[in-house]
Design an enzyme around this catalytic site. Structure first.
Site, mmCIF file in Angstrom:
data_model
loop_
_atom_site.group_PDB
_atom_site.id
_atom_site.type_symbol
_atom_site.label_atom_id
_atom_site.label_comp_id
_atom_site.label_asym_id
_atom_site.label_seq_id
_atom_site.Cartn_x
_atom_site.Cartn_y
_atom_site.Cartn_z
ATOM 1 N N ASP A 72 0.819 -1.206 0.000
ATOM 2 C CA ASP A 72 0.000 0.000 0.000
ATOM 3 C C ASP A 72 0.859 1.264 0.000
ATOM 4 O OD1 ASP A 72 0.918 0.316 2.607
ATOM 5 O OD2 ASP A 72 -1.062 0.211 3.549
ATOM 6 N N HIS A 73 0.206 2.386 0.281
ATOM 7 C CA HIS A 73 0.831 3.705 0.198
ATOM 8 C C HIS A 73 1.876 3.967 1.275
ATOM 9 C CE1 HIS A 73 -2.618 3.749 2.876
ATOM 10 N NE2 HIS A 73 -2.035 4.734 3.525
ATOM 11 N N THR A 74 1.981 3.093 2.273
ATOM 12 C CA THR A 74 2.975 3.302 3.333
ATOM 13 C C THR A 74 4.315 2.654 3.003
ATOM 14 O OG1 THR A 74 2.401 1.319 4.620
ATOM 15 C CG2 THR A 74 1.116 3.328 5.048
ATOM 16 N N ARG A 75 4.404 1.978 1.889
ATOM 17 C CA ARG A 75 5.633 1.267 1.527
ATOM 18 C C ARG A 75 6.192 1.808 0.208
ATOM 19 N NH1 ARG A 75 4.682 0.397 6.035
ATOM 20 N NH2 ARG A 75 4.570 -1.614 7.123
ATOM 21 N N HIS A 108 -3.878 -0.556 7.905
ATOM 22 C CA HIS A 108 -3.770 0.844 7.513
ATOM 23 C C HIS A 108 -5.065 1.315 6.863
ATOM 24 C CE1 HIS A 108 0.753 -0.265 6.917
ATOM 25 N NE2 HIS A 108 0.433 -0.139 8.190
ATOM 26 N N HIS A 174 13.124 -5.167 9.789
ATOM 27 C CA HIS A 174 11.832 -4.826 10.399
ATOM 28 C C HIS A 174 11.929 -5.003 11.902
ATOM 29 C CE1 HIS A 174 7.606 -5.101 11.615
ATOM 30 N NE2 HIS A 174 7.334 -4.402 10.522
ATOM 31 N N LYS A 184 5.127 -11.075 4.598
ATOM 32 C CA LYS A 184 4.285 -10.020 5.159
ATOM 33 C C LYS A 184 3.183 -9.573 4.186
ATOM 34 C CE LYS A 184 5.826 -6.899 8.176
ATOM 35 N NZ LYS A 184 5.112 -5.814 7.511
ATOM 36 N N HIS A 200 0.190 -9.818 16.344
ATOM 37 C CA HIS A 200 0.955 -8.707 16.917
ATOM 38 C C HIS A 200 0.640 -8.507 18.403
ATOM 39 C CE1 HIS A 200 1.722 -8.092 12.776
ATOM 40 N NE2 HIS A 200 1.714 -6.790 12.711
ATOM 41 N N GLN A 295 4.250 4.749 12.388
ATOM 42 C CA GLN A 295 5.334 4.036 11.716
ATOM 43 C C GLN A 295 6.699 4.289 12.364
ATOM 44 O OE1 GLN A 295 5.014 1.878 9.278
ATOM 45 N NE2 GLN A 295 2.912 2.239 8.634
ATOM 46 N N LYS A 298 9.973 2.129 14.177
ATOM 47 C CA LYS A 298 10.966 1.364 13.426
ATOM 48 C C LYS A 298 12.369 1.927 13.641
ATOM 49 C CE LYS A 298 7.945 -0.250 9.672
ATOM 50 N NZ LYS A 298 6.637 0.048 10.240
#
Length: 424
Positions: A72-75, A108, A174, A184, A200, A295, A298
């Protein structure tokens, strides 16, 4: 005086620091790696030489329904390059197959049409069938089995009702799954909220092997691998990226074997010995990973390895998209780090709250290491409620840190905290 650029949103911020204060600057060798081939050629070479698998075009022969999972847009997966090549290879073997591109959002928010066009390009969006996974939409899910952890594996039915399942992603360290990419894509990528939450859980995140760089004996990784095998992922493509988010390596084939080859490659270029400092400055690598506070653990977890028992961490994270989730925001602002951790520790795995893993990791770190958050998008009062100290520039953050640790403080700089694998 040294000036060190720190990734921030779509550019950088300057960190100005006296050379005498600099204990170390830790950067991944991956950013200096120069491949012999261009980006498209690297991808094609990987598809021509799959690891532990037949070619994708061979696997596609006779298939009628294909699901291709992407991020998606977070990667920062360079899908404008990879997806057209994957689709071309698929259609060599199955020119008439119905292909669905399934965007793995995990928990997300949905990827917007505008973001899809930015990620994939107008031509692909206009031509292909694209579905955005919704982890909270029960009617889209299928109950598959029980995972090794005891959690139920419930996944998007598009992954189960196809006759060829393919994934793509990119690999980097990660902070609790060992490495990103590969498995993932399925878990958490296209699973139900219940499955993601239990994978999680507080217990899983607290496991000593649930850390960056470790997959052996990592319960979170083990569940993810099991999930991929159960839904029969037959082929995957993963890439390695440099600081400019350009492809420097590609690995294709079996979901486990090819991903492991990629992890070995990334680990070799990412490892840096942990150097202890009084102040540690880092970032989440800029956009898209620094788009929200959710996020940001990390890189903070990377800095933790260098901050000792009471070092100050300076985290540069734009948070242009805000906090990143209502559950995360509620939990990270509910009380002191000690109170947050105590509350989360009482939650059984099957009652895991969405997004609780990031407050859990933050609470662990904040109990011993103050965190100064450099952001121009979150209001200072919100940052303070999240148990952090607000600053608008790295220089302002350093002035705060010096008042806490002294003008002669030893400073460790990790410009891209997501790319570096710190070894104690």
């Amino acid at each position: 005086m040294l000036t060190i650029p720190i990734p921030y949103y779509t550019g950088t911020l300057d960190l100005n620091i006296e050379e005498a204060n600099v204990e170390a600057v830790l950067t991944a060798k991956i950013h200096d790696y120069k491949p012999e081939l261009g980006q498209e050629d690297l991808v094609r070479q990987a598809l021509d030489n799959p690891i532990g698998s037949e070619r994708l075009s061979v696997l596609a022969q006779g298939k009628k329904k294909v699901t291709l999972i992407t991020s998606d847009h977070t990667r920062a997966v360079p899908s404008k390059i990879t997806l057209p090549i994957l689709l071309e290879e698929l259609r060599k073997g199955a020119p008439d197959a119905e292909i669905t591109i399934l965007i793995a959002t995990g928990l997300h928010r949905a990827t917007t049409p505008e973001e899809q066009r930015a990620m994939f390009g107008d031509a692909l969006v206009d031509k292909e069938r694209i579905v955005v996974h919704d982890a909270f939409k029960d009617e889209d899910m299928v109950d598959v089995c029980t995972l090794p952890s005891g959690a139920g594996l419930v996944v998007n039915r598009l992954a189960v009702e196809c006759d060829l399942l393919v994934t793509e992603g990119f690999i980097e360290p990660h902070f609790f799954a060992g490495f990103s990419g590969g498995r993932k894509s399925v878990l958490p990528g296209i699973c139900s909220a219940v499955t993601v939450n239990e994978n999680h859980s507080y217990k899983a995140i607290a496991h000593p092997n649930s850390v960056a760089g470790i997959t052996t004996g990592n319960p979170i990784h083990d569940d993810m691998v099991f999930a991929c095998r159960k839904v029969n992922v037959q082929f995957t493509l993963n890439v390695g990226l440099d600081a400019e988010k350009k492809i420097i390596a590609a690995f294709a084939g079996d979901i486990i074997d090819s991903h492991q080859k990629g992890c070995d490659f990334i680990a070799d270029l990412s490892r840096c010995p942990a150097v202890t400092g009084d102040i540690v400055v880092t970032s989440n690598g800029g956009y898209p990973l620094d788009q929200n506070l959710y996020q940001s653990p990390k890189a903070v977890a990377t800095a933790e390895a260098c901050a000792g028992e009471d070092g100050v961490i300076v985290m540069c994270c734009s948070c242009v998209d805000g906090m990143g989730g209502t559950h995360f925001e509620r939990l990270i602002t509910m009380g002191s780090p000690e109170e947050i951790e105590a509350y989360l520790a009482t939650i059984p795995p099957k009652e895991t709250i969405p997004e609780q893993w990031c407050p859990q990791i933050y609470a662990r770190i904040l109990k011993k290491n103050p965190v100064i958050l450099v952001t121009t998008f979150l209001p200072p009062e919100v940052v303070r409620k999240a148990n952090m100290i607000p600053a608008s520039t790295p220089d302002e953050a350093m002035e705060i840190a010096y008042t806490m640790k002294g003008r002669d403080a030893r400073v460790v700089v990790i410009p891209d905290g997501v790319a570096v694998l710190t070894l104690k």
